[in-house]
Design a protein around this motif. Structure first.
Motif, PDB file in Angstrom:
ATOM      1  N   PHE A 696     -19.709   4.261 -56.538  1.00  0.00           N
ATOM      2  CA  PHE A 696     -19.959   3.480 -55.676  1.00  0.00           C
ATOM      3  C   PHE A 696     -19.536   2.006 -55.893  1.00  0.00           C
ATOM      4  O   PHE A 696     -19.319   1.204 -54.949  1.00  0.00           O
ATOM      5  N   PRO A 697     -19.116   1.590 -56.813  1.00  0.00           N
ATOM      6  CA  PRO A 697     -18.397   0.315 -57.348  1.00  0.00           C
ATOM      7  C   PRO A 697     -17.404   0.037 -56.686  1.00  0.00           C
ATOM      8  O   PRO A 697     -17.078  -1.029 -55.908  1.00  0.00           O
ATOM      9  N   PHE A 698     -16.442   1.013 -56.425  1.00  0.00           N
ATOM     10  CA  PHE A 698     -15.232   0.810 -55.564  1.00  0.00           C
ATOM     11  C   PHE A 698     -15.485   1.005 -54.237  1.00  0.00           C
ATOM     12  O   PHE A 698     -14.662   0.262 -53.432  1.00  0.00           O
ATOM     13  N   ALA A 699     -16.723   1.731 -53.700  1.00  0.00           N
ATOM     14  CA  ALA A 699     -16.976   1.807 -52.299  1.00  0.00           C
ATOM     15  C   ALA A 699     -17.581   0.405 -51.877  1.00  0.00           C
ATOM     16  O   ALA A 699     -16.988  -0.039 -50.753  1.00  0.00           O
ATOM     17  N   ASP A 700     -18.007  -0.181 -52.592  1.00  0.00           N
ATOM     18  CA  ASP A 700     -18.716  -1.563 -52.341  1.00  0.00           C
ATOM     19  C   ASP A 700     -17.311  -2.614 -52.233  1.00  0.00           C
ATOM     20  O   ASP A 700     -17.487  -3.438 -51.290  1.00  0.00           O
ATOM     21  N   GLN A 701     -16.347  -2.365 -52.866  1.00  0.00           N
ATOM     22  CA  GLN A 701     -15.195  -3.429 -52.560  1.00  0.00           C
ATOM     23  C   GLN A 701     -14.539  -2.884 -51.496  1.00  0.00           C
ATOM     24  O   GLN A 701     -14.290  -3.482 -50.266  1.00  0.00           O
ATOM     25  N   TYR A 702     -14.505  -1.503 -50.889  1.00  0.00           N
ATOM     26  CA  TYR A 702     -14.161  -0.968 -49.635  1.00  0.00           C
ATOM     27  C   TYR A 702     -14.726  -1.675 -48.500  1.00  0.00           C
ATOM     28  O   TYR A 702     -14.284  -1.700 -47.571  1.00  0.00           O
ATOM     29  N   LEU A 703     -16.135  -1.576 -48.558  1.00  0.00           N
ATOM     30  CA  LEU A 703     -16.962  -1.974 -47.707  1.00  0.00           C
ATOM     31  C   LEU A 703     -16.942  -3.528 -47.415  1.00  0.00           C
ATOM     32  O   LEU A 703     -16.773  -3.963 -46.114  1.00  0.00           O
ATOM     33  N   ILE A 704     -16.601  -4.554 -48.231  1.00  0.00           N
ATOM     34  CA  ILE A 704     -16.289  -5.751 -47.904  1.00  0.00           C
ATOM     35  C   ILE A 704     -15.042  -6.074 -47.849  1.00  0.00           C
ATOM     36  O   ILE A 704     -14.662  -7.354 -47.311  1.00  0.00           O
ATOM     37  N   ILE A 705     -14.010  -5.351 -48.228  1.00  0.00           N
ATOM     38  CA  ILE A 705     -12.459  -5.980 -48.171  1.00  0.00           C
ATOM     39  C   ILE A 705     -12.134  -6.200 -46.589  1.00  0.00           C
ATOM     40  O   ILE A 705     -11.577  -7.176 -46.277  1.00  0.00           O
ATOM     41  N   LEU A 706     -12.386  -5.500 -45.661  1.00  0.00           N
ATOM     42  CA  LEU A 706     -11.823  -5.708 -44.283  1.00  0.00           C
ATOM     43  C   LEU A 706     -12.638  -6.993 -43.524  1.00  0.00           C
ATOM     44  O   LEU A 706     -11.823  -8.014 -43.333  1.00  0.00           O
ATOM     45  N   PRO A 707     -13.983  -7.274 -43.639  1.00  0.00           N
ATOM     46  CA  PRO A 707     -14.723  -8.347 -43.225  1.00  0.00           C
ATOM     47  C   PRO A 707     -14.254  -9.552 -44.010  1.00  0.00           C
ATOM     48  O   PRO A 707     -14.172 -10.726 -43.397  1.00  0.00           O
ATOM     49  N   THR A 709     -11.358  -9.956 -45.564  1.00  0.00           N
ATOM     50  CA  THR A 709     -10.005 -10.369 -45.148  1.00  0.00           C
ATOM     51  C   THR A 709      -9.970 -11.234 -43.836  1.00  0.00           C
ATOM     52  O   THR A 709      -9.252 -12.154 -43.828  1.00  0.00           O
ATOM     53  N   ILE A 710     -10.730 -10.545 -42.864  1.00  0.00           N
ATOM     54  CA  ILE A 710     -10.543 -11.170 -41.383  1.00  0.00           C
ATOM     55  C   ILE A 710     -11.172 -12.604 -41.716  1.00  0.00           C
ATOM     56  O   ILE A 710     -10.778 -13.639 -41.019  1.00  0.00           O
ATOM     57  N   GLN A 711     -12.312 -12.861 -42.568  1.00  0.00           N
ATOM     58  CA  GLN A 711     -12.621 -13.984 -42.636  1.00  0.00           C
ATOM     59  C   GLN A 711     -11.615 -14.968 -43.063  1.00  0.00           C
ATOM     60  O   GLN A 711     -11.632 -16.098 -42.796  1.00  0.00           O
ATOM     61  N   ASN A 712     -11.088 -14.590 -44.162  1.00  0.00           N
ATOM     62  CA  ASN A 712     -10.057 -15.504 -44.995  1.00  0.00           C
ATOM     63  C   ASN A 712      -9.013 -15.819 -44.040  1.00  0.00           C
ATOM     64  O   ASN A 712      -8.440 -16.924 -43.869  1.00  0.00           O
ATOM     65  N   VAL A 713      -8.489 -14.714 -43.341  1.00  0.00           N
ATOM     66  CA  VAL A 713      -7.428 -15.027 -42.669  1.00  0.00           C
ATOM     67  C   VAL A 713      -7.623 -15.969 -41.138  1.00  0.00           C
ATOM     68  O   VAL A 713      -6.934 -16.893 -41.095  1.00  0.00           O
TER      69      VAL A 713
END
Length: 872
Positions: A696-707, A709-713
Motif C-alpha cells: 500500500f505505501p507504493f500504491a499510494d504513490q501510484y494513486l497520487i502520481i498522475l494527478p 503530475t498533471i497539476q505540476n505540468v
C-alpha cells in the motif's frame, strides 16, 4: 550530509499524508510487536529481518526430497552457524540469541521439515492451497509457496518457489545494532560464500533497499566526473578561435579558455553554495538529489555559450564596459528566461506531496538560483577581465603582451580617433537598422553596434592604419572576417545556407508532414503511458535485491494476504450482527483481486465450522457466543493465531482482524487499483473497518502520481506562459513559445513512454526538469526573432545567425555530458538520461527547425513587435 540524508523508500517515495500511514498505525497500535509472542506475518513493526526466496536450479518443483534437504541444510546453517561478536569480543551471538520468538522458541521455518516428513504425517497434513491445515487450525500456505500448481480439488501439486524467514530483535538499541550486523553477516554469507548445485536463491533484509539506493549515489560519482570532464573539454575546445588565414592557426588573443574554465567553475560553485546553504538550514535530502549536478552543469554551460556568443557579436572596437553592456542587454534577457523558468518549474514541484520530489525540487531550485546569480556576477566579471585581456591583445593563456600590443596606449588613442570618425559619418548618413544578415545584402547593412558576428568590426580594425573616413564603411564590410573564422563559417552557414533552405516551400511542406508524424507518435505514447515505480527499479539491475523483487512477484500472483481490522465489532450474540459481519467478509472476497472464501482466515468462520462438525444448533445465546467461543479461542489448535488477531476487554471483543487472500497483485497498476477498490469497500462497511497490505505505501504513490503530475505540468505551463509574455515584447510570440513548450513536453512524455519509462516519482522529476529546458530552447530563438530586423524571413535568418549556434552548442554539450549515464544499469539514472536526452534532442529540433519554419508562415505584422524591441 550524513545526518540530513533520508533514504527510507516508504517515506521518500510516498505522500507525506498518505493513507497507508494511518492504516499501519491502526494495526501497530492494536497489535503491537511482542518479541516473545511473535508470529510471522502478524506484525508490521518488524525492522530487522532477512527473507530468502529459494527455487530449484533446474527450474522444477522444490517439493522434491533432494531440494528440500538442501534447503534444510541452508536453514540449519543460518540458524546455528552464523554469528556476530559482541563489542567486547567475549561472546558470539547466533540467530538463537537474536531471534523474535514465541515463548522463547525461535521460528525454525517448520514448513520445510513438514514437507520432508509429509509422507509420515500424510493422514493429518492438508495441503489445500492457499489455506491448508485442519478446520480449526488453519495453516496458510500462500505466504510460503509461490509459482504453484494445484490439483482439481485445490490441493497443492507442486511449488517452484518457497521462502525462509528470519526475524530479529529490535527493541533495545544495542540489540538492534547486533541484529543489523547479523543481517549483513547473512548477506555476506549468501553473496560471497554459499554455493549450491541444487538450489538458487535471492534475498533481502530490511536495509537492502536503502543500501541499493546508496549504491546508486555512489554510481553517480565516477559518472559525474566523466561527464564534467567531457563538458569541460567541449567548452574548452569551443573557446578557441581560429585565425582567418588558410592555415587555421589558433588565435591566441581572441580565444578564451580561462573563460570556459570560469564557466565550469561557476556550475561547481553553484552546486556547493546551494547544497551548503540548505544543509545549514537543515533541509533533508535524498539520493535522487545526486542528479542535480548534471542539471546545473547543463544549465550553466548553456548560459555560458549564450553569453559568449553575444559577446562575440559585439563590435571589438567598443570599450569593454560598452561590450559588456551590449552583451548583457541581449544575453541577459535570454539567460533570465532560462533561469527564472527553471526556478519556477522547481518551485512549483515543491508543492508535490511526495517528500522525495520536494527534496529534489528545493535543492534544484536553490541551485539554479545560485547559478543565475553567479552567471551575472562571477562569470560576467570573468568575461570583463578576459575582455580587457583581449582589448590589450594579451595572450589568452599566459596574459603576456603579444608583438602586436607594442605601444598599446598610442594605438588605443588612434583607435578611439578612428572610431569617432566612423560615428560621425554614421550620424550624417541615414541610420542603418539592426540586422543579422550577411554583408552581401547591401540593403540591410548594419552599423557598428550590430550583434551580428558577420557585421562586427574585427579586433584588428582598432590597431591598423585606417583609410580615409569616406571609405570606412566599405572597408568595414571588406574586413568583416575577424579572428573567429570558424564561428563565422558556422554563422554564415546558418544564415546563408541553412536558413534559406528551410524556408523554401518544399522544405516547409516537408516539415509540416514530419511534425504531424512526430505529434501522432507522441500522442500515441502519451495515451499508452504506464504508471508505477517498481521497488526493484530503485536499485541497479546487478544489485542482489533486484532479483529478489523479480522473484517475489511469484508470491503476489496468488496468495498474499490483505489484513482487515474491525475496530468497533458488533455483539456476536445477535444473529443479524453475525450476518452483517459475514457480509463484510463476503464483500472483500468477491473482487477481481481476491481469491474468495477459500483464502479467508477468520476465527468466526472456523468457529462456525467447528459448531457444524459438532452438529450444534446455532442459537443466539451468551453461552454459545461468549462462554463457549472464548473457551474455543483459548484451547483450539489455532489458539496462538487467534490470540494474535483479537483484542479482548474482559470477555468482550474490543477489536479483531482477519485475512483475505489476494490474487493478480503483481504489477504497480494492480497495486494501485486493488488498493483503491479494497479501501472503497472498507469505507462502505459498518464497524469501522481498516485494511492494509505491505504494498500500500507504493500504491499510494501510484494513486497520487498522475494527478500530481498533471497539476505540476499545468501550473508550470501557465507560469512559463506568463514569464514568456512578460519577457518577450510580443504577445503572439509569447503564444508561440507556449505552444512550442507544450509540443516539446508532449513529445518528451510520449517518446519517454515508448522508450520504456513509467510515470512515477523519478520520471515526474524529469518531466518537471524538461519543462524548464523546453522553455530555454524555444524562447531563445523566438527572442532573437523578435529583436531582429526586417520581414519575417529576414528575422528568421537573423535569429538563426544570432543564436542558432549557441542553441546547438547547449543542446549538444548536454547530450554529450549525460551520454555517459547510459552505461549505468540503474533505472533512476536511465530515466534521467532518457528524459534529458529526449528534451534536448526534441527541443533543439524545435528551436532550429520547426519554430523557424512556423514563424516564417506569418507576416511580420502578425507578431506586433514594437519598434523599440529591435536591437540596432
Amino acid at each position: 550530509m550524513k545526518d540530513l540524508r533520508v533514504d527510507d523508500p516508504a517515506y521518500v517515495f510516498t505522500p507525506s499524508d498518505a493513507r497507508w500511514r494511518r492504516e499501519i498505525n491502526v494495526f501497530n497500535e492494536n497489535w503491537p510487536l511482542d518479541e516473545n509472542k511473535f508470529l510471522p506475518g502478524k506484525s508490521f513493526e518488524t525492522k530487522r529481518f532477512v527473507n530468502i526466496l529459494i527455487r530449484a536450479k533446474d527450474g522444477g518443483s522444490i517439493m522434491r526430497d533432494n531440494v528440500l534437504q538442501e534447503i534444510q541444510i541452508l536453514n540449519n546453517w543460518i540458524m546455528n552457524n552464523i554469528s556476530v561478536p559482541t563489542d567486547d569480543l567475549k561472546f558470539n551471538l547466533t540467530y538463537q540469541d537474536l531471534c523474535l520468538s514465541y515463548d522463547w522458541v525461535c521460528g525454525a521455518n517448520e514448513h520445510i521439515q513438514m514437507l520432508i516428513r509429509r509422507n509420515d504425517v500424510n493422514q493429518v497434513l492438508d495441503l489445500h492451497f492457499p489455506r491448508g491445515g485442519t478446520k480449526d487450525t488453519p495453516v496458510y500456505l500462500g505466504s510460503i509457496f509461490g509459482d504453484v500448481n494445484v490439483f482439481e480439488n485445490g490441493t497443492l501439486s507442486d511449488a517452484k518457489l518457497t521462502q525462509l524467514f528470519y526475524f530479529l530483535k529490535q527493541d533495545q538499541k544495542m540489540v538492534e545494532e547486533y541484529s543489523s550486523k547479523f543481517s549483513y553477516a547473512i548477506e555476506t554469507f549468501l553473496n560471497q560464500v554459499y554455493t549450491s548445485d541444487v538450489i538458487s536463491l535471492s534475498f533481502a533484509h530490511y536495509q537492502s533497499l536503502e543500501d541499493g539506493l546508496d549504491e546508486n549515489a555512489k554510481a553517480f560519482v565516477p559518472n559525474f566526473v566523466v561527464s564534467f570532464f567531457v563538458l569541460a573539454m567541449y567548452a574548452l575546445i569551443s573557446s578557441f578561435s581560429l585565425k582567418s588565414s588558410s592555415a587555421k592557426k589558433i588565435d591566441w588573443i581572441s580565444s578564451k579558455p580561462w573563460l570556459a574554465a570560469a564557466g565550469m567553475f561557476t556550475t561547481v560553485l553553484s552546486i556547493v553554495s546551494a547544497f551548503g546553504f540548505l544543509f545549514l538550514l537543515g533541509v533533508h535530502y535524498n539520493v535522487i538529489n545526486t542528479i542535480i549536478p548534471f542539471l546545473i552543469i547543463a544549465i550553466g554551460i548553456d548560459d555560458m555559450f549564450l553569453m559568449n556568443a553575444c559577446w562575440d557579436q559585439t563590435s571589438k572596437s567598443l570599450t569593454v564596459p560598452e561590450r559588456m553592456s551590449k552583451t548583457l542587454s541581449h544575453a541577459g534577457v535570454a539567460v533570465t528566461i532560462t533561469n527564472v523558468t527553471d526556478i519556477m518549474s522547481f518551485a512549483i514541484g515543491c508543492i508535490t506531496d511526495l517528500p522525495g520530489i520536494q527534496f529534489f525540487c528545493i535543492y534544484a531550485c536553490v541551485s539554479v538560483a545560485f547559478s543565475y546569480l553567479y552567471q551575472l556576477t562571477f562569470f560576467s566579471g570573468a568575461m570583463a577581465i578576459m575582455g580587457e585581456v583581449e582589448r590589450e591583445k594579451r595572450h589568452c593563456l599566459f596574459f603576456y603582451r603579444t608583438l602586436c600590443s607594442v605601444d598599446i596606449s598610442k594605438m588605443n588613442e588612434e583607435a578611439d580617433s578612428k572610431l569617432q570618425q566612423i560615428k560621425n559619418i554614421s550620424r550624417s548618413a541615414s541610420p542603418a537598422p539592426f540586422n543579422y544578415l550577411s554583408s552581401s545584402n547591401s540593403s540591410f547593412s548594419s552599423d557598428t553596434d550590430s550583434f551580428s558576428s558577420k557585421k562586427t568590426i574585427p579586433a584588428e580594425f582598432a590597431w591598423k592604419e585606417q583609410p580615409s573616413p569616406s571609405s570606412s564603411i566599405s572597408e568595414k564590410s571588406k574586413n568583416s572576417h575577424g579572428p573567429h573564422e570558424e564561428k563565422d563559417r558556422i554563422v554564415h552557414f546558418l544564415g546563408q545556407v541553412y536558413g534559406p533552405f528551410i524556408l523554401s516551400n518544399s522544405v516547409r511542406l516537408f516539415s509540416a508532414v514530419i511534425f504531424a508524424i512526430y505529434l501522432v507518435i507522441a500522442l500515441y505514447g502519451c495515451y499508452n503511458f504506464r504508471e508505477g515505480l517498481n521497488p526493484g527499479n530503485l536499485v541497479t539491475n546487478d544489485h542482489y535485491i533486484a532479483k529478489y523483487f523479480s522473484d517475489i512477484k511469484n508470491f503476489w500472483r496468488i496468495g498474499p494476504q490483505l489484513h482487515v481490522a474491525v475496530l468497533n465489532p458488533p455483539n456476536l450474540t445477535l444473529g443479524e450482527n453475525r450476518d452483517k459481519l459475514l457480509d463484510v467478509v463476503k464483500s472483500f472476497e468477491n473482487t477481481p483481486y481476491t481469491l474468495g472464501r477459500e483464502g479467508t482466515v477468520f476465527f468466526l468462520l472456523e468457529y462456525m465450522n467447528y459448531l457444524t462438525d459438532l452438529n450444534v444448533e446455532i442459537a443466539d445465546t451468551e453461552k454459545l457466543w461468549n462462554t463457549k467461543l472464548n473457551s474455543w479461542l483459548k484451547y483450539t489448535g489455532g489458539s496462538t493465531q487467534w490470540a494474535s488477531n483479537i483484542r479482548m476487554n474482559g470477555t468482550e471483543f474490543q477489536s479483531f482482524r482477519f485475512q483475505i487472500a489476494l490474487k493478480n497483485f503483481v504489477e504497480p497498476n494492480d497495486h494501485k487499483h486493488a488498493a483503491k477498490l479494497l479501501r472503497e469497500i472498507a469505507d462502505r462497511q459498518p464497524y469501522n473497518v481498516v485494511v492494509y497490505h505491505e504494498a500500500f505505501p507504493f500504491a499510494d504513490q501510484y494513486l497520487i502520481i498522475l494527478p500530481a503530475t498533471i497539476q505540476n505540468v499545468v501550473i508550470s505551463l501557465l507560469c512559463m506562459a506568463v514569464v514568456s509574455f512578460l519577457l518577450v515584447p510580443s504577445l503572439p510570440s509569447g503564444f508561440v513559445i507556449f505552444v512550442s513548450i507544450v509540443s516539446i513536453n508532449i513529445g518528451v512524455f510520449g517518446y519517454m513512454t515508448l522508450w520504456g519509462v513509467n510515470l512515477d516519482a523519478v520520471s515526474m522529476i524529469s518531466i518537471i526538469m524538461s519543462i524548464g529546458f523546453a522553455v530555454d530552447l524555444s524562447a531563445h530563438i523566438i527572442y532573437a526573432f523578435v529583436t531582429s530586423y526586417g520581414d519575417t524571413k529576414q528575422r528568421v535568418i537573423g535569429a538563426l545567425e544570432s543564436l542558432g549556434w549557441p542553441i546547438f552548442q547547449g543542446a549538444s554539450s548536454t547530450i554529450a555530458g549525460i551520454s555517459i549515464l547510459y552505461t549505468v544499469d540503474a533505472y533512476i539514472i536511465l530515466v534521467f538520461f532518457k528524459t534529458i536526452w529526449l528534451t534536448m534532442l526534441i527541443g533543439a529540433i524545435h528551436g532550429l527547425f520547426f519554430i523557424p519554419v512556423f514563424l516564417s508562415l506569418f507576416p511580420v505584422e502578425f507578431f506586433r513587435i514594437p519598434k523599440s524591441s529591435e536591437l540596432h
